[in-house]
Write an enzyme that holds these catalytic residues in place. Structure first.
Site, mmCIF file in Angstrom:
data_model
loop_
_atom_site.group_PDB
_atom_site.id
_atom_site.type_symbol
_atom_site.label_atom_id
_atom_site.label_comp_id
_atom_site.label_asym_id
_atom_site.label_seq_id
_atom_site.Cartn_x
_atom_site.Cartn_y
_atom_site.Cartn_z
ATOM 1 N N LYS A 1 -0.830 -4.097 -9.058
ATOM 2 C CA LYS A 1 -0.018 -5.159 -9.688
ATOM 3 C C LYS A 1 -0.875 -6.370 -10.053
ATOM 4 O O LYS A 1 -0.745 -6.907 -11.135
ATOM 5 C CB LYS A 1 1.090 -5.646 -8.738
ATOM 6 C CG LYS A 1 2.088 -4.609 -8.314
ATOM 7 C CD LYS A 1 3.224 -5.240 -7.516
ATOM 8 C CE LYS A 1 2.816 -5.846 -6.195
ATOM 9 N NZ LYS A 1 2.428 -4.914 -5.144
ATOM 10 N N ARG B 1 11.711 -8.622 -4.156
ATOM 11 C CA ARG B 1 11.442 -7.461 -3.320
ATOM 12 C C ARG B 1 12.689 -6.928 -2.622
ATOM 13 O O ARG B 1 12.609 -5.961 -1.888
ATOM 14 C CB ARG B 1 10.431 -7.833 -2.253
ATOM 15 C CG ARG B 1 9.014 -7.329 -2.607
ATOM 16 C CD ARG B 1 8.084 -8.025 -1.702
ATOM 17 N NE ARG B 1 6.951 -7.314 -1.256
ATOM 18 C CZ ARG B 1 5.703 -7.632 -1.607
ATOM 19 N NH1 ARG B 1 5.464 -8.521 -2.528
ATOM 20 N NH2 ARG B 1 4.705 -7.031 -1.038
ATOM 21 N N ARG C 1 -9.314 -0.752 0.655
ATOM 22 C CA ARG C 1 -9.396 -1.971 -0.160
ATOM 23 C C ARG C 1 -10.205 -3.043 0.573
ATOM 24 O O ARG C 1 -10.067 -3.241 1.774
ATOM 25 C CB ARG C 1 -7.976 -2.482 -0.431
ATOM 26 C CG ARG C 1 -7.928 -3.813 -1.137
ATOM 27 C CD ARG C 1 -6.619 -4.045 -1.833
ATOM 28 N NE ARG C 1 -5.464 -4.104 -0.956
ATOM 29 C CZ ARG C 1 -4.219 -4.254 -1.406
ATOM 30 N NH1 ARG C 1 -3.982 -4.343 -2.700
ATOM 31 N NH2 ARG C 1 -3.211 -4.305 -0.564
ATOM 32 N N ARG D 1 5.302 -1.725 5.324
ATOM 33 C CA ARG D 1 5.462 -2.117 3.919
ATOM 34 C C ARG D 1 6.021 -0.963 3.076
ATOM 35 O O ARG D 1 6.854 -1.179 2.205
ATOM 36 C CB ARG D 1 4.127 -2.619 3.356
ATOM 37 C CG ARG D 1 3.806 -4.008 3.879
ATOM 38 C CD ARG D 1 2.592 -4.592 3.225
ATOM 39 N NE ARG D 1 1.381 -3.912 3.655
ATOM 40 C CZ ARG D 1 0.230 -3.956 2.997
ATOM 41 N NH1 ARG D 1 0.132 -4.621 1.883
ATOM 42 N NH2 ARG D 1 -0.823 -3.341 3.474
ATOM 43 N N ARG E 1 -8.022 -7.129 4.009
ATOM 44 C CA ARG E 1 -6.805 -7.933 4.165
ATOM 45 C C ARG E 1 -6.189 -7.640 5.519
ATOM 46 O O ARG E 1 -6.177 -6.496 5.954
ATOM 47 C CB ARG E 1 -5.807 -7.571 3.054
ATOM 48 C CG ARG E 1 -5.820 -8.527 1.902
ATOM 49 C CD ARG E 1 -4.990 -8.068 0.757
ATOM 50 N NE ARG E 1 -3.576 -7.860 1.073
ATOM 51 C CZ ARG E 1 -2.621 -7.719 0.159
ATOM 52 N NH1 ARG E 1 -2.923 -7.769 -1.127
ATOM 53 N NH2 ARG E 1 -1.371 -7.526 0.503
#
Ligand code: AMP
Length: 220
Positions: free
Chosen positions: A14, A89, A123, A167, A156
């Site tokens: 995103k 969300r 990531r 999530r 992160r």
């Protein structure tokens, strides 16, 4: 004036896709997650409120999220429009948003959970300039170091197995109904998030009836 929403599970790209679109069309990119991360990094009162919630992969309360979005959008620095990423969300957030703003399109980046896991757990992020790397297919030239500013790359806090499970669960339970709500208003464009970023960008532009990228999709 163009007003877009971009949705998709964590790791679906995103941020990258929003930045490409925003840079080319002079849109303001609003990432609610980035606003919260900035507050955490800068030890603000809001940062203290959201830090643990974010690290656990949970959703921040609607009142705080809505006030952050309202405040950001009332800055009115978006002469050519905006692309908002990571919001709404859940259904209450979507209803709040639809009451206040007309939108031109909702882009949903579609990615299977197995690919989400592969991407998110690999990531790495540069805290200095915010560039995302992936140790599988976009690793930095020097391991652990940002190609752009030389900063030390970090993971992160919410890119862990445990937080990812939370999530993903929230995304399927709470965010999928938002897509259905938008779909009823015929705003939704589903885009396959598996190809290379520049291919995804072209698909987004096709769906939104926009011309091809002016500068070519330059992806870090
Ligand atoms: P993101 O960068 O979009 O993955 O967001 C990072 C974290 O910020 C999320 O896991 C949530 O804790 C929080 N967050 C971001 N956007 C929202 C939202 N719309 N509603 C609730 N929490 C959010």
């Amino acid at each position: 004036m163009r007003k877009y929403v971009i949705m998709g599970v964590q790791g679906s790209g995103k941020g990258t896709q929003s930045q490409l679109l925003a840079a080319d069309l002079d849109l303001v990119h609003i990432s609610v997650g980035d606003i919260f991360r900035w507050n955490v990094q800068n030890h603000t009162k809001m940062g203290a409120m959201v830090r643990r919630i974010m690290a656990a992969g949970e959703l921040v309360g609607d009142d705080l999220v809505e006030s952050v979005v309202r405040e950001r959008l009332t800055q009115h620095d978006w002469n050519f429009g905006f692309i908002i990423d990571g919001f709404p969300r859940n259904r209450p957030q979507a209803e709040f948003f639809l009451e206040s703003y007309d939108i031109n399109g909702v882009i949903v980046l579609d990615l299977p959970d197995s690919e989400v896991r592969r991407r998110v757990l690999n990531r790495r992020v540069c805290p200095g300039c915010g560039i995302n790397y992936n140790l599988i297919d976009s690793s930095p030239k020097v391991p652990g170091q940002c190609d752009s500013c030389g900063g030390e790359l970090v993971t992160r806090e919410d890119d862990t197995e445990g937080a990812l499970a939370v999530r993903l669960r929230d995304y399927h339970e709470k965010t999928n109904p938002v897509i259905e709500l938008f779909r009823r208003k015929e705003y939704v464009f589903m885009v396959d998030a598996r190809p290379a970023p520049e291919v995804i960008q072209e698909q987004i532009r096709n769906c939104l009836g926009l011309p091809p990228c002016k500068h070519g999709a330059e992806v870090a």
